[in-house]
Design a protein around this motif. Structure first.
Motif, PDB file in Angstrom:
ATOM      1  N   LEU A 170      -9.341   4.926  -4.031  1.00 33.20           N
ATOM      2  CA  LEU A 170      -7.918   4.894  -4.392  1.00 33.20           C
ATOM      3  C   LEU A 170      -7.083   4.185  -3.333  1.00 33.20           C
ATOM      4  CD1 LEU A 170      -7.315   8.404  -6.018  1.00 33.20           C
ATOM      5  CD2 LEU A 170      -7.716   6.211  -7.124  1.00 33.20           C
ATOM      6  N   LEU A 171      -7.531   4.215  -2.083  1.00 31.30           N
ATOM      7  CA  LEU A 171      -6.809   3.498  -1.022  1.00 31.30           C
ATOM      8  C   LEU A 171      -6.811   1.988  -1.273  1.00 31.30           C
ATOM      9  CD1 LEU A 171      -7.874   5.376   2.255  1.00 31.30           C
ATOM     10  CD2 LEU A 171      -5.565   5.182   1.321  1.00 31.30           C
ATOM     11  N   LEU A 172      -7.797   1.502  -2.027  1.00 32.38           N
ATOM     12  CA  LEU A 172      -7.883   0.064  -2.326  1.00 32.38           C
ATOM     13  C   LEU A 172      -6.952  -0.352  -3.457  1.00 32.38           C
ATOM     14  CD1 LEU A 172     -11.765  -0.330  -2.076  1.00 32.38           C
ATOM     15  CD2 LEU A 172     -10.049  -0.997  -0.376  1.00 32.38           C
ATOM     16  N   GLY A 173      -6.305   0.611  -4.103  1.00 37.49           N
ATOM     17  CA  GLY A 173      -5.308   0.293  -5.118  1.00 37.49           C
ATOM     18  C   GLY A 173      -5.848   0.310  -6.543  1.00 37.49           C
ATOM     19  N   ILE A 174      -4.974  -0.028  -7.495  1.00 36.51           N
ATOM     20  CA  ILE A 174      -5.340  -0.027  -8.913  1.00 36.51           C
ATOM     21  C   ILE A 174      -6.342  -1.142  -9.210  1.00 36.51           C
ATOM     22  CG2 ILE A 174      -4.448  -0.380 -11.254  1.00 36.51           C
ATOM     23  CD1 ILE A 174      -3.652   2.286 -10.115  1.00 36.51           C
ATOM     24  N   LYS A 175      -5.969  -2.359  -8.843  1.00 37.16           N
ATOM     25  CA  LYS A 175      -6.811  -3.519  -9.152  1.00 37.16           C
ATOM     26  C   LYS A 175      -8.015  -3.611  -8.224  1.00 37.16           C
ATOM     27  CE  LYS A 175      -6.420  -8.554  -9.616  1.00 37.16           C
ATOM     28  NZ  LYS A 175      -5.493  -9.695  -9.452  1.00 37.16           N
ATOM     29  N   GLY A 176      -7.777  -3.427  -6.928  1.00 37.55           N
ATOM     30  CA  GLY A 176      -8.863  -3.576  -5.952  1.00 37.55           C
ATOM     31  C   GLY A 176      -9.757  -2.355  -5.838  1.00 37.55           C
ATOM     32  N   GLY A 177      -9.282  -1.207  -6.291  1.00 45.73           N
ATOM     33  CA  GLY A 177     -10.073   0.021  -6.190  1.00 45.73           C
ATOM     34  C   GLY A 177     -10.614   0.487  -7.529  1.00 45.73           C
ATOM     35  N   ILE A 178      -9.739   1.090  -8.348  1.00 43.82           N
ATOM     36  CA  ILE A 178     -10.171   1.679  -9.627  1.00 43.82           C
ATOM     37  C   ILE A 178     -10.790   0.623 -10.543  1.00 43.82           C
ATOM     38  CG2 ILE A 178      -9.381   2.857 -11.705  1.00 43.82           C
ATOM     39  CD1 ILE A 178      -7.166   4.127 -10.041  1.00 43.82           C
ATOM     40  N   GLU A 179     -10.070  -0.500 -10.737  1.00 41.69           N
ATOM     41  CA  GLU A 179     -10.555  -1.518 -11.679  1.00 41.69           C
ATOM     42  C   GLU A 179     -11.872  -2.140 -11.214  1.00 41.69           C
ATOM     43  OE1 GLU A 179      -7.626  -4.395 -12.790  1.00 41.69           O
ATOM     44  OE2 GLU A 179      -9.088  -5.741 -13.701  1.00 41.69           O
ATOM     45  N   ARG A 180     -11.936  -2.454  -9.924  1.00 45.27           N
ATOM     46  CA  ARG A 180     -13.161  -3.091  -9.419  1.00 45.27           C
ATOM     47  C   ARG A 180     -14.359  -2.163  -9.561  1.00 45.27           C
ATOM     48  NH1 ARG A 180     -12.743  -5.453  -3.520  1.00 45.27           N
ATOM     49  NH2 ARG A 180     -11.399  -6.925  -4.625  1.00 45.27           N
ATOM     50  N   MET A 181     -14.180  -0.863  -9.243  1.00 43.24           N
ATOM     51  CA  MET A 181     -15.288   0.092  -9.362  1.00 43.24           C
ATOM     52  C   MET A 181     -15.720   0.252 -10.817  1.00 43.24           C
ATOM     53  SD  MET A 181     -16.216   1.170  -6.404  1.00 43.24           S
ATOM     54  CE  MET A 181     -15.804  -0.386  -5.637  1.00 43.24           C
TER      55      MET A 181
END
Length: 492
Positions: A170-181
């Protein structure tokens, strides 16, 4: 209806992060819905309620009730471009009714406080699958489960690891965290389930599992219990009304297609994973003579043992438990993000600080559930029976009546859509879903009051107390803000 439009809110809207692609959003929202319940619950609920007859009832209710509700929740989030409390403030104005959004937020945080333990279990078993524990000669999976269940320190440790993973992503953000995972976890989960299903279907006696799940027993369609079970699976497996679709929808672009992306494709994806789970789990269950209603022990004891007995068991165990972990983790990210988005907006703080605050709070609240399974079971009992239906009721009433379903359909739902939603949708949001939620809560009260009166009444008391308490908190906060404005005005 008054729509609050302060300078602060305008600034938040302009700088708001968005999903990187439609595919990424779909993977994230489907990942939010596909969790532990899809893997071990849908197969045996299908089998116990008439097989193919249950699936007919499930599909009817999913597309007539759950999909319209998801469209409405997503459309409201996209329209307000705010988290839970910000959305309720825009709809109700700056008054105590905003506390209803706080009620849903509290339910989400409590839900995640014990769901993180389930994520921890799947991490622990994915690790054992990786090191080949289940394929050791004569290994006792029941003993492993018992030992793990009674080890409080280990359970707190796994709960901690689960929350650290959620925090890091979640620290990586919406696009960089949740979406990428989600973009690489969900395809891996799909491949894992397909591979296990193909392997399972080649086992002797495997077809009995499919016969148990899919053979239609038409007399079940006339039973109310079948429709209630189908309704529960359709609503709870999609997370309708929990604030997840609203929060994820708030990160959509203005012209994204909600009826297709937020409704139809999401439901199709969720259904596909449920059916894949049936194909992947039940042939193995029947081939090895396992009880299909084993609940959590179905995965952690029975299937773990079955994988150890299969040719190539290491691969199948690793695929299953890694996929199981991915399913749980993507759901955990979605539940936690509801609190993170709201905290960031309400306290006007950087996302990283909001992530640390919410994840730290959930970790602290989750320790009792990690230590004591009875506490986990009690929270699941109260939230599952009444908390989450109450949350769905609040959101649907807000969409259907306070915001106005007709207004939302014109302003947001049909905007940029290739699939036109007619006015009949409004009746579903205004009448059908709220009445069904009231019926579900009444049924659970009736069915549990005789068997567990103390548990039922105490849970209901706490839930009912939450509404005036949260409304009182929001009223005091509003009064505090007004006092600051007055003081600021005098000083200036």
């Amino acid at each position: 209806m008054t729509i609050t439009n302060t300078a602060t809110n305008t600034s938040t809207t302009i700088s708001r992060e968005q999903w990187g692609s439609r595919f990424g959003y779909l993977m994230a929202i489907i990942g939010a819905m596909v969790g532990a319940g899809n893997i071990w619950r849908m197969p045996y609920v299908t089998g116990e309620n008439g097989g193919g007859a249950f699936l007919i009832a499930y599909f009817v209710l999913l597309y007539l009730i759950a999909v319209p509700g998801l469209m409405g929740e997503t459309a409201l989030g996209r329209y307000t471009r705010q988290g839970l409390i910000g959305t309720f403030r825009k709809v109700y104005g700056n008054n105590r009714m905003v506390g209803l959004g706080l009620v849903i937020l509290v339910f989400n945080i409590v839900l995640m406080s014990y769901y993180s333990s389930v994520v921890g279990w799947s991490i622990y078993y994915a690790y054992h699958a990786l090191i080949g524990t289940f394929t050791q000669t004569g290994f006792d999976t029941a003993a492993l489960w018992q030992s793990f269940s009674h080890n409080k320190v280990l359970n707190i440790g796994m709960h901690t690891i689960a929350m650290l993973m959620v925090t890091g992503i979640l620290l990586l953000g919406i696009k960089g965290g949740i979406e990428r995972m989600a973009k690489w976890m969900m395809p891996i989960l799909t491949i894992a389930l397909i591979a296990i299903a193909i392997r399972g279907l080649t086992l002797p006696g495997a077809m009995a599992g499919l016969e148990f799940s899919f053979s239609p027993n038409w007399e079940y369609l006339a039973r109310g219990q079948t429709w209630l079970a189908a309704l529960g699976q359709a609503l709870f497996s999609t997370g309708l009304g929990w604030g997840i679709a609203l929060t994820y929808g708030s990160y959509l672009g203005r012209n994204d297609d909600i009826p297709l992306g937020g409704g139809l494709f999401t439901a199709v994806g969720n259904t596909s994973f449920g059916l894949l789970a049936v194909f992947a789990v039940f042939p193995i269950v029947f081939a090895f003579g396992i009880s299909p209603t084993s609940g959590p022990e179905l995965a952690f004891v029975a299937l773990a043992s079955a994988f150890g007995s299969m040719t190539g068991g290491y691969v199948w165990a690793l695929l299953f438990f890694a996929g199981f972990f991915f399913a749980n983790l993507t759901t955990a990210l979605a539940i936690t993000e509801v609190g993170v988005t709201t905290c960031k907006e309400e306290r006007n703080i950087p996302r990283s600080r909001a992530v640390l605050m919410i994840c730290g709070l959930i970790w602290l609240l989750g320790i009792p559930s990690a230590i004591n399974a009875d506490i986990l079971g009690y929270l699941d009992f109260v939230l599952g029976n009444w908390g989450l239906p109450l949350a769905t009721f609040i959101i649907m009433i807000t969409i259907g009546w306070k915001f106005d379903a007709n207004r939302l359909r014109i302003l947001s739902l049909n905007r940029g859509s290739d699939l036109y939603i007619p006015s009949a949708w409004e009746a579903t949001v205004r009448y059908q879903i709220p009445l069904i939620m009231l019926g579900i809560m009444a049924y659970f009260l009736y069915s549990n009051l005789g068997e567990a009166p103390l548990k039922t009444l105490s849970g209901l008391f706490v839930l009912m107390l939450m509404i005036p308490l949260c409304m009182g908190v929001m009223k005091r906060r509003l009064e505090g803000q007004d006092s600051q404005h007055v003081a600021g005005g005098r000083l200036s």
